[in-house]
Design a protein around this motif. Structure first.
Motif, PDB file in Angstrom:
ATOM      1  N   ASP A   1       0.865  -1.007  -0.417  1.00 21.65           N
ATOM      2  CA  ASP A   1      -0.457  -0.123   0.051  1.00 21.65           C
ATOM      3  C   ASP A   1       0.602   1.293   0.313  1.00 21.65           C
ATOM      4  OD1 ASP A   1      -1.878  -1.243  -0.072  1.00 21.65           O
ATOM      5  OD2 ASP A   1      -2.903  -1.521   1.886  1.00 21.65           O
ATOM      6  N   LYS A   2       1.639   1.085   0.759  1.00 24.67           N
ATOM      7  CA  LYS A   2       2.929   2.755   0.583  1.00 24.67           C
ATOM      8  C   LYS A   2       3.129   2.936  -0.577  1.00 24.67           C
ATOM      9  CE  LYS A   2       6.289   3.897   3.524  1.00 24.67           C
ATOM     10  NZ  LYS A   2       7.962   3.632   4.338  1.00 24.67           N
ATOM     11  N   ASP A   3       3.767   1.056  -0.781  1.00 26.38           N
ATOM     12  CA  ASP A   3       4.111   1.391  -2.933  1.00 26.38           C
ATOM     13  C   ASP A   3       3.633   1.936  -3.725  1.00 26.38           C
ATOM     14  OD1 ASP A   3       6.513   0.745  -1.115  1.00 26.38           O
ATOM     15  OD2 ASP A   3       6.282  -1.081  -2.220  1.00 26.38           O
ATOM     16  N   LYS A   4       2.137   1.790  -3.658  1.00 23.85           N
ATOM     17  CA  LYS A   4       1.160   2.110  -4.139  1.00 23.85           C
ATOM     18  C   LYS A   4       1.068   3.508  -3.977  1.00 23.85           C
ATOM     19  CE  LYS A   4      -1.581  -1.840  -4.761  1.00 23.85           C
ATOM     20  NZ  LYS A   4      -3.292  -2.497  -4.897  1.00 23.85           N
ATOM     21  N   ILE A   5       1.049   4.345  -2.976  1.00 20.34           N
ATOM     22  CA  ILE A   5       0.390   5.525  -2.680  1.00 20.34           C
ATOM     23  C   ILE A   5       2.025   6.826  -2.803  1.00 20.34           C
ATOM     24  CG2 ILE A   5       0.209   7.077  -0.544  1.00 20.34           C
ATOM     25  CD1 ILE A   5      -1.391   5.011   0.572  1.00 20.34           C
ATOM     26  N   GLN A   6       3.348   5.926  -2.620  1.00 18.76           N
ATOM     27  CA  GLN A   6       4.327   6.651  -3.362  1.00 18.76           C
ATOM     28  C   GLN A   6       4.807   7.197  -4.816  1.00 18.76           C
ATOM     29  OE1 GLN A   6       7.434   5.325  -0.892  1.00 18.76           O
ATOM     30  NE2 GLN A   6       6.789   6.636   1.034  1.00 18.76           N
ATOM     31  N   ALA A   7       3.984   5.500  -5.533  1.00 23.59           N
ATOM     32  CA  ALA A   7       4.371   5.615  -6.740  1.00 23.59           C
ATOM     33  C   ALA A   7       4.170   6.552  -7.773  1.00 23.59           C
ATOM     34  CB  ALA A   7       4.176   4.185  -7.634  1.00 23.59           C
ATOM     35  N   PRO A   8       4.739   7.206  -8.657  1.00 22.76           N
ATOM     36  CA  PRO A   8       4.375   8.663  -9.326  1.00 22.76           C
ATOM     37  C   PRO A   8       3.025   7.549 -10.384  1.00 22.76           C
ATOM     38  CG  PRO A   8       6.095   8.164 -10.251  1.00 22.76           C
ATOM     39  CD  PRO A   8       5.792   7.050  -8.839  1.00 22.76           C
ATOM     40  N   ASN A   9       1.750   8.937 -10.338  1.00 23.47           N
ATOM     41  CA  ASN A   9       1.203   8.425 -11.341  1.00 23.47           C
ATOM     42  C   ASN A   9       1.894   8.346 -12.635  1.00 23.47           C
ATOM     43  OD1 ASN A   9      -1.169   7.084 -12.910  1.00 23.47           O
ATOM     44  ND2 ASN A   9      -2.589   8.954 -11.264  1.00 23.47           N
TER      45      ASN A   9
END
Length: 83
Positions: free
Chosen positions: A67-75
């Motif tokens: 979840d942390k990686d999904k939040i921090q990954a740029p769109n």
């Protein structure tokens, strides 16, 4: 790794056959033959519950990291905004 390859210092703490037999005899005398299966069942249940809790915590940590990686990954789907 075989026992022959272990150093003598490591083998000093290991019980030999005579010590194991004495220990088992003491356990039978203290708890009786009928209580030993109940104790083993309780020990197995405790180990199973411990492993389930350990796996649950491990899964929570892994899911939190995902979840942390999904939040921090740029769109990358949206175009950059021009100011």
């Amino acid at each position: 790794m075989s026992i022959a390859n272990l150093s003598p210092v490591l083998l000093m703490g290991m019980p030999n056959a005579g010590e194991l037999m004495i220990t088992l005899l003491i356990i039978v005398v203290l708890f009786g033959g009928k209580k030993i299966p109940e104790l083993a069942k309780g020990l197995g249940k405790g180990i199973r519950e411990f492993n389930e809790a350990k796996d649950g915590i491990k899964n929570e940590i892994e899911n939190g990291a995902k979840d942390k990686d999904k939040i921090q990954a740029p769109n990358t789907n949206t175009p950059p905004s021009s100011l």
